[in-house]
Design a protein around this motif. Structure first.
Motif, PDB file in Angstrom:
ATOM      1  N   ASP A   1      30.637   1.677  23.993  1.00  0.00           N
ATOM      2  CA  ASP A   1      29.552   0.699  23.973  1.00  0.00           C
ATOM      3  C   ASP A   1      29.852  -0.383  22.933  1.00  0.00           C
ATOM      4  OD1 ASP A   1      28.034   1.981  25.964  1.00  0.00           O
ATOM      5  OD2 ASP A   1      27.245   3.389  24.490  1.00  0.00           O
TER       6      ASP A   1
ATOM      7  N   GLY B   1      26.464  -5.163  24.222  1.00  0.00           N
ATOM      8  CA  GLY B   1      25.739  -4.462  25.270  1.00  0.00           C
ATOM      9  C   GLY B   1      26.538  -4.000  26.474  1.00  0.00           C
TER      10      GLY B   1
ATOM     11  N   ASP C   1      29.477  -4.038  32.621  1.00  0.00           N
ATOM     12  CA  ASP C   1      28.222  -4.582  32.104  1.00  0.00           C
ATOM     13  C   ASP C   1      27.143  -4.307  33.128  1.00  0.00           C
ATOM     14  OD1 ASP C   1      26.074  -6.035  31.160  1.00  0.00           O
ATOM     15  OD2 ASP C   1      27.268  -7.786  30.615  1.00  0.00           O
TER      16      ASP C   1
END
Length: 144
Positions: free
Chosen positions: A116, A120, A139
């Motif tokens: 991560d 994001g 994503d």
């Protein structure tokens, strides 16, 4: 919409690298041409370079193509440690990101472990065993 297909120069090991890439991505070679395929009286090809790759293309998915060639010795060596560009792969899942990240980075050097990211996404980067730099990213907020 335009499609962008990365093209990589190699120092005589394009076929080896692309066989490796095919083992990770799957897909089929759309075209393989060797320098000897172009040889004629107007285009002499040395015996040493006859079997090197003039053009190879690996179909990845529906509209992506990874393309490469070996650079003839008379044109000089490719800098395999250049760091001006990376090939970026956007995946459809974390599982696909992991498969491609760990498959392509095998024998290479991981620069940023996959995980991560602060922005994001699920992200990692590495230089593969052929010196090519890659980014793999998933994503979940991107529209597909």
């Amino acid at each position: 919409m335009a499609v962008i297909n990365p093209h990589i120069n190699f120092n005589g090991n394009a076929e080896e690298a692309f066989t490796f890439y095919k083992s990770v991505f799957g897909g089929e070679f759309r075209k393989i041409m060797r320098f000897k395929d172009l040889a004629s009286s107007g285009i002499p090809v040395s015996e040493k370079e006859a079997n090197k790759i003039m053009h190879i293309a690996l179909q990845i998915g529906k509209s992506n193509m990874l393309i490469a060639n070996d650079v003839p010795e008379h044109m000089g060596q490719v800098n395999e440690n250049e760091n001006r560009s990376k090939i970026s792969i956007s995946t459809e899942s974390r599982e696909e990101a992991d498969k491609l990240f760990y498959g392509l980075s095998a024998g290479g050097e991981i620069e940023g472990p996959i995980g991560d990211s602060p922005w994001g996404s699920y992200f990692g980067c590495f230089r593969d065993k052929y010196g090519i730099e890659w980014i793999v990213e998933f994503d979940s907020n991107e529209q597909r």
